[in-house]
Design a protein around this motif. Structure first.
Motif, PDB file in Angstrom:
ATOM      1  N   ASN A 150       3.699   7.333   4.304  1.00 26.28           N
ATOM      2  CA  ASN A 150       4.170   6.885   2.997  1.00 26.28           C
ATOM      3  C   ASN A 150       3.139   6.053   2.241  1.00 26.28           C
ATOM      4  O   ASN A 150       3.407   5.561   1.146  1.00 26.28           O
ATOM      5  N   LEU A 151       1.950   5.895   2.806  1.00 26.79           N
ATOM      6  CA  LEU A 151       0.894   5.152   2.115  1.00 26.79           C
ATOM      7  C   LEU A 151       0.417   5.926   0.898  1.00 26.79           C
ATOM      8  O   LEU A 151       0.444   7.159   0.879  1.00 26.79           O
ATOM      9  N   PHE A 152      -0.051   5.192  -0.083  1.00 31.73           N
ATOM     10  CA  PHE A 152      -0.471   5.840  -1.321  1.00 31.73           C
ATOM     11  C   PHE A 152      -1.459   6.970  -1.090  1.00 31.73           C
ATOM     12  O   PHE A 152      -1.273   8.093  -1.558  1.00 31.73           O
ATOM     13  N   VAL A 153      -2.535   6.677  -0.358  1.00 31.22           N
ATOM     14  CA  VAL A 153      -3.596   7.684  -0.266  1.00 31.22           C
ATOM     15  C   VAL A 153      -3.194   8.901   0.546  1.00 31.22           C
ATOM     16  O   VAL A 153      -3.840   9.947   0.457  1.00 31.22           O
ATOM     17  N   GLU A 154      -2.157   8.795   1.346  1.00 33.85           N
ATOM     18  CA  GLU A 154      -1.715   9.966   2.099  1.00 33.85           C
ATOM     19  C   GLU A 154      -0.954  10.935   1.201  1.00 33.85           C
ATOM     20  O   GLU A 154      -0.893  12.132   1.463  1.00 33.85           O
ATOM     21  N   ILE A 155      -0.365  10.396   0.149  1.00 38.56           N
ATOM     22  CA  ILE A 155       0.555  11.195  -0.667  1.00 38.56           C
ATOM     23  C   ILE A 155      -0.050  11.588  -2.006  1.00 38.56           C
ATOM     24  O   ILE A 155       0.221  12.660  -2.540  1.00 38.56           O
ATOM     25  N   SER A 156      -0.875  10.709  -2.553  1.00 42.07           N
ATOM     26  CA  SER A 156      -1.488  11.023  -3.836  1.00 42.07           C
ATOM     27  C   SER A 156      -2.333  12.279  -3.692  1.00 42.07           C
ATOM     28  O   SER A 156      -2.994  12.475  -2.678  1.00 42.07           O
ATOM     29  N   GLU A 157      -2.329  13.119  -4.727  1.00 41.49           N
ATOM     30  CA  GLU A 157      -3.095  14.360  -4.675  1.00 41.49           C
ATOM     31  C   GLU A 157      -2.700  15.226  -3.474  1.00 41.49           C
ATOM     32  O   GLU A 157      -3.554  15.861  -2.843  1.00 41.49           O
ATOM     33  N   ALA A 158      -1.415  15.250  -3.154  1.00 38.13           N
ATOM     34  CA  ALA A 158      -0.994  15.997  -1.973  1.00 38.13           C
ATOM     35  C   ALA A 158       0.450  16.456  -2.120  1.00 38.13           C
ATOM     36  O   ALA A 158       1.223  15.883  -2.871  1.00 38.13           O
ATOM     37  N   ALA A 159       0.794  17.502  -1.397  1.00 40.55           N
ATOM     38  CA  ALA A 159       2.171  17.986  -1.369  1.00 40.55           C
ATOM     39  C   ALA A 159       2.416  18.644  -0.024  1.00 40.55           C
ATOM     40  O   ALA A 159       1.521  19.280   0.531  1.00 40.55           O
ATOM     41  N   VAL A 192       8.713  10.176  -3.842  1.00 41.39           N
ATOM     42  CA  VAL A 192       8.539   9.482  -2.576  1.00 41.39           C
ATOM     43  C   VAL A 192       9.542   8.356  -2.371  1.00 41.39           C
ATOM     44  O   VAL A 192       9.779   7.915  -1.250  1.00 41.39           O
ATOM     45  N   ASN A 224      -7.102   7.471  -5.281  1.00 42.27           N
ATOM     46  CA  ASN A 224      -7.522   7.383  -3.886  1.00 42.27           C
ATOM     47  C   ASN A 224      -8.919   6.800  -3.737  1.00 42.27           C
ATOM     48  O   ASN A 224      -9.149   5.884  -2.960  1.00 42.27           O
ATOM     49  N   LEU A 268       6.439  15.092  -2.952  1.00 40.71           N
ATOM     50  CA  LEU A 268       5.400  15.206  -3.980  1.00 40.71           C
ATOM     51  C   LEU A 268       4.861  13.833  -4.351  1.00 40.71           C
ATOM     52  O   LEU A 268       5.552  12.832  -4.185  1.00 40.71           O
ATOM     53  N   PRO A 269       3.679  13.813  -4.941  1.00 46.30           N
ATOM     54  CA  PRO A 269       3.132  12.530  -5.407  1.00 46.30           C
ATOM     55  C   PRO A 269       3.765  12.052  -6.705  1.00 46.30           C
ATOM     56  O   PRO A 269       3.155  12.069  -7.764  1.00 46.30           O
ATOM     57  N   THR A 293      -1.165  20.227   1.626  1.00 41.47           N
ATOM     58  CA  THR A 293      -2.366  20.473   0.813  1.00 41.47           C
ATOM     59  C   THR A 293      -3.480  19.491   1.160  1.00 41.47           C
ATOM     60  O   THR A 293      -4.653  19.803   1.002  1.00 41.47           O
ATOM     61  N   ARG A 294      -3.118  18.291   1.621  1.00 40.85           N
ATOM     62  CA  ARG A 294      -4.152  17.309   1.934  1.00 40.85           C
ATOM     63  C   ARG A 294      -5.022  17.763   3.109  1.00 40.85           C
ATOM     64  O   ARG A 294      -6.073  17.191   3.331  1.00 40.85           O
ATOM     65  N   PHE A 309     -10.609  13.906   2.168  1.00 41.32           N
ATOM     66  CA  PHE A 309      -9.402  13.094   2.257  1.00 41.32           C
ATOM     67  C   PHE A 309      -9.817  11.680   2.571  1.00 41.32           C
ATOM     68  O   PHE A 309     -10.685  11.500   3.417  1.00 41.32           O
ATOM     69  N   MET A 359      -0.713  16.811  -9.348  1.00 39.62           N
ATOM     70  CA  MET A 359      -1.925  16.666  -8.533  1.00 39.62           C
ATOM     71  C   MET A 359      -2.963  17.619  -9.104  1.00 39.62           C
ATOM     72  O   MET A 359      -2.623  18.545  -9.838  1.00 39.62           O
ATOM     73  N   ASN A 365       0.803  -1.218   0.000  1.00 38.19           N
ATOM     74  CA  ASN A 365       0.000   0.000   0.000  1.00 38.19           C
ATOM     75  C   ASN A 365       0.840   1.274   0.000  1.00 38.19           C
ATOM     76  O   ASN A 365       0.304   2.376   0.057  1.00 38.19           O
ATOM     77  N   LEU A 366       2.151   1.129  -0.063  1.00 39.27           N
ATOM     78  CA  LEU A 366       3.021   2.306  -0.108  1.00 39.27           C
ATOM     79  C   LEU A 366       2.841   3.045  -1.433  1.00 39.27           C
ATOM     80  O   LEU A 366       2.545   2.441  -2.462  1.00 39.27           O
ATOM     81  N   PHE A 367       3.065   4.339  -1.392  1.00 42.62           N
ATOM     82  CA  PHE A 367       2.863   5.138  -2.596  1.00 42.62           C
ATOM     83  C   PHE A 367       3.608   4.587  -3.806  1.00 42.62           C
ATOM     84  O   PHE A 367       3.028   4.380  -4.870  1.00 42.62           O
ATOM     85  N   ARG A 401      -7.974  20.023   1.018  1.00 43.70           N
ATOM     86  CA  ARG A 401      -8.486  19.655  -0.303  1.00 43.70           C
ATOM     87  C   ARG A 401     -10.014  19.769  -0.425  1.00 43.70           C
ATOM     88  O   ARG A 401     -10.752  19.165   0.327  1.00 43.70           O
TER      89      ARG A 401
END
Lengths: 348, 348, 348, 348
Positions: free
Chosen positions: D194-203, D183, B241, D238-239, C286-287, C347, C240, B194-196, C290
């Protein structure tokens, strides 16, 4: 005089053309002598492609009609359909052609006309054209003058389906292909639906029931089954650049099992440098092949009795396009098949 | 004394729980009195959730056993299966339960045990539990004490399949569901996959032939068809997401057509505030529903004769989870069904 | 007769216009009576915007000159600069204007001409225009006929810099703003650099040393410092959709400390519904904002002595654009300032 | 007996180690004899790394203490700090060391202790360690036994700043580095952030004012300026998977101009295979170098008088890590510097 293969790329301003140039740059036996793109003629590759910023010595883009064909041994056609056949049909017989358009994939000009909406511009070239699904076409590639590289979706689908179809392990009906693809497959054309914000954080099918790769798959499957086959194919566009994954549902032939499918692939692909049957249970993923010419493949039981799920992943721009094209060129010119295609996948 | 519904959320440290809190914050008739998460008890929501940074007055997380249940009118269960039933079975009858776990979705404890690997902790509650697929369960929700919210995949699949199954328009065999989902569905657990960087620029199926949402879909479809049905279901994880899209292949019943399917949906969903049949030809996409409680739906011809392609998209965390849960709560408490769920989708 | 504010949106085919419509749909006091977009006149919003697929009853797009202005109380201008002023200057005095273009942000027509390359089309409107940085402009908004909403970058930068500049806590030199932005800020125009594959897995600065939001920031900072100020501003485009983050380096005034900055923000923003100073040490992201009208803000020590790092994050389309516009409208029409803007951030 | 360099990789379960293996696979003079990762000892690389799925013949992971060092000519250390020095200090003098940890980058053990919170485990090795910023260290690499590869951020920052600092073109104060990174730089550790959803669409920025790459940059800049220098450095996450971009604000030395900076870089980097000054006005972007060992660089005017903006982009895992490590190895072993690093960037 150069001992390298002097190549020209038609359509070097598209993603496919650019990926071909990327691979050609480090291929030990390729020399890029001409890069054509009518709309961007006069510009440097480094100006229209970010990743060629460090490569300012690449030939400038020219119009296709400005190429000095006397300097060219082989041409890669990365043009839209129809435009491709039109231009390629004018070339000297000496020049060998690796075409990545759809123009020489379908044997039947009527089917071509029906799906592409135009009369085929060069039907006389069709007969000698070899359908360049490399692993299936090897014996015919050495002498081929014109190789038609398969579409990206047919590449993964056929490498998965043909062995088990030919071996009589699956039925010729209800073949259902669900495909996922990165956005590079949609090309660099300026369309609203290809903008970043339309695609990021989004997923959707497209060309439902009507994608132009369908007749190509049906042609090859019909040949394998020895009778006309209609398939179901639904591609989906995902927020990623590269990568293609196909989840294929098949009906097993009477008395056949998953183990038979595995055994078939093991036998067929054991020595293939680019086709990899994964260990039992491991799920193919696009991240396994990103940026490489590899394909990964596996077989799973379906909960509906008598069916199986076949899953394959490739990089749509490499094995699905420019990589397979170079693999074909290698065989056409008697080079080692893997030359210039050795790079391991890029992850992360 | 408050005239609002005083709610507790169990499992407020997961994505589902957090999305429920997000919606509850602006719901005019909900008052959040307790947020529980054993592992993070003592912390502020604003500390464990970035988007609650501006909401420092939310109740602090507590252990579930520290909740003063006398203050609670309704509880939302966002706990893992088994843990959920265990805890919820101890609550006073007065407290109404909206459970988002899998514990009360399956009527049959044997099936439950087979798929979830544990003995059901509270079988006595099963009988009175209502399967909360809102649009299908409405008449039974007003008086329900315990509502089991469907899984995200069954929500979209069943809202698509049930009307045409009940109307006798499709056959009870070879139902093939191909699903795409955003990563939030995988939860906030710390797993490498599940890591980015594992997921970005990547796509892959998972739980092939073995996803736990299958028995739930089969249960409801078997009820609709009046006989046991086995389905094929393959989910794929995408780099996004939120969002869920299902591409469903069905066989049409004898003499039935695509037009019959459309007419059925038009009749069934004309007045639904959240279910939308798109105009002919428009392809459902997750971007149409992001962050909202809407579902979009459409019908397409398959190239294999006698079959159809049904496509539906929802936001897995809203209509597929917390939104549908609140929609159920609204009906359980006699509120307008859309209350607190009016937000339009967020695009881009 | 409606008691709602009847609004028209000019430029409803752009991201800003669409986000305004998204918020207007659920705003209890707004009624959308006209949506204009010359290029797409005649089309339904549901056809050009995926997220309005469930909203087929929205007014169809019309040409701006087809609007029945007698039905309109307030107009939101989401047009390109120059086109905006040209059109808005023709409207009846009765109609109140919230302009999101750059046309009425700069007091000085010469500066405008220099940065935007055109002569200002309506200089007579400039004098009465209020620069709508809501938290700073409140007293002047109630009676304003024309409000010029700040650019997205100036919004976050000025809400961060003005309080500490006015309080004499920072020096008027070497203010260095480094900004990150999602791609929606680049608009829906068809440009190669905005295609998905060009931006995904990529980051780059743009408009280095030349971004048009600079004169706007300098104007307001010069006013705060009481003398002309030149700033450094470098925006970066990220993969993003939404979100904007500014990392601002300032020099502390003699004897001033980080604690003074914090105290200043605490005093200034304690009661603000949308501006949030984070707890010490928590980094804005930014999260956190959003899809919402919130801004988060914090203060950090720089390793270079005598300087501080100020960091702020907003959603560029909401607080940086349509959200702030509605916040201004609320105040212009005597409504509660937060009306229609209550949604918590989305989020994940 | 092999004529290849027999290498071991310590920490092959991390992104850096994996990227080193990726490059080593096709390097004509490298032979991988041992891959160590204590936590995952016993597993196949193909099982823990998706992209090695096609490479099942790679050596299995072992514990570091199980390596037969007699078979090893060179070791790449991809371990966490302290652990790295501890292990490497036990190796036979014959084995040449390319360390990618932070342990041998700082000359001063006190500074090391201060930033890394531990006593240096092997101070006796520090003296002979060469700081392996390849383009600056070339003359000392041929004979080096231990090369300490710079951190990813210092690599881009120093290759940008050192030439103009040494040439006296910039001042030694107020150097402000703003950095963006993908990342993968955060490692494969299981952390919520470092999980996907924490970083995607985010900075968001991180380690504000406290990143451990700062002392390393200050050490080398202090050397160049001949006096202690304190810098400002703010990294942002960054994502995206790979890529690093630094936007650096400098003050020009008296009488110096942008043209002087350009001229300096042109002279210094004209013959460099991997460092590329872009044409005037072209903005560096991470997409220009993805997956390659290249760095792109350019110079821009700042609006604050007397300052300049320097921008550089690299792939953090290649030039910022494993690529530079192999570049160093090539020089240590008398091989062509670019061997195995020729691949062009992967775009899209």
């Amino acid at each position: 005089m150069s001992s390298k293969i002097r190549i020209a790329v038609l359509g070097a301003s598209g993603y496919t053309g650019a990926d071909l140039v990327r691979l050609a740059i480090t291929h030990p036996a390729m020399e890029i002598v001409a890069l054509a793109a009518n709309q961007k003629a006069g510009q440097a590759m480094a100006d229209i492609w970010p990743h060629f910023a460090p490569y300012r010595s690449l030939p400038r883009l020219v119009r296709a009609d400005a190429i000095d064909w006397g300097q060219v041994d082989a041409v890669f056609g990365c043009l839209p359909h129809a435009a491709s056949a039109e231009l390629l049909s004018t070339l000297d017989e000496r020049i060998r052609i690796i075409d990545l358009s759809a123009d020489f994939r379908l044997n039947d000009t009527e089917t071509y006309g029906e799906w592409y909406g135009v009369t085929h511009p060069a039907p006389h070239l069709l007969e000698s054209a070899v359908y360049g699904l490399t692993e299936m076409a090897r014996p015919r590639l050495a002498d081929a003058r014109l190789v038609a590289c398969p579409g990206c979706f047919p590449t993964a689908a056929l490498l998965t389906l043909l062995p088990v179809a030919e071996a009589g392990l699956i039925r010729d009906r209800n073949i259902t292909i669900n495909a996922l693809t990165g956005v590079s497959g949609a090309g660099r054309g300026l369309k609203e639906q290809n903008l970043f914000v339309e695609i990021s954080e989004a997923a959707a099918p497209y060309a439902v029931g009507a994608h132009r790769h369908m007749p190509e798959m049906e042609q090859e499957l019909s040949r394998a089954f020895g009778k006309p086959v209609a398939i179901s194919f639904t591609p989906h566009l995902l927020p990623m650049n590269r990568g293609e994954l196909e989840t294929i549902i098949v009906e097993l032939a009477d008395g056949k099992t998953l183990a038979d499918l595995r055994a078939c692939y093991e036998a067929r692909y054991a020595e293939e440098p680019f086709i990899h049957l994964l260990p039992e249970g491991q799920v193919p993923a696009t991240r396994m092949v990103r940026g490489s010419n590899h394909m990964v493949l596996n077989v799973f039981a379906d909960r509906v009795p008598g069916r199986a799920i076949l899953i394959a992943a490739i990089d749509n721009l490499v094995k699905g396009s420019s990589g397979q094209a170079i693999q074909n060129m290698n065989l056409m010119f008697g080079l080692p098949e893997t030359m210039g295609l050795e790079a391991a996948p890029l992850f992360p």
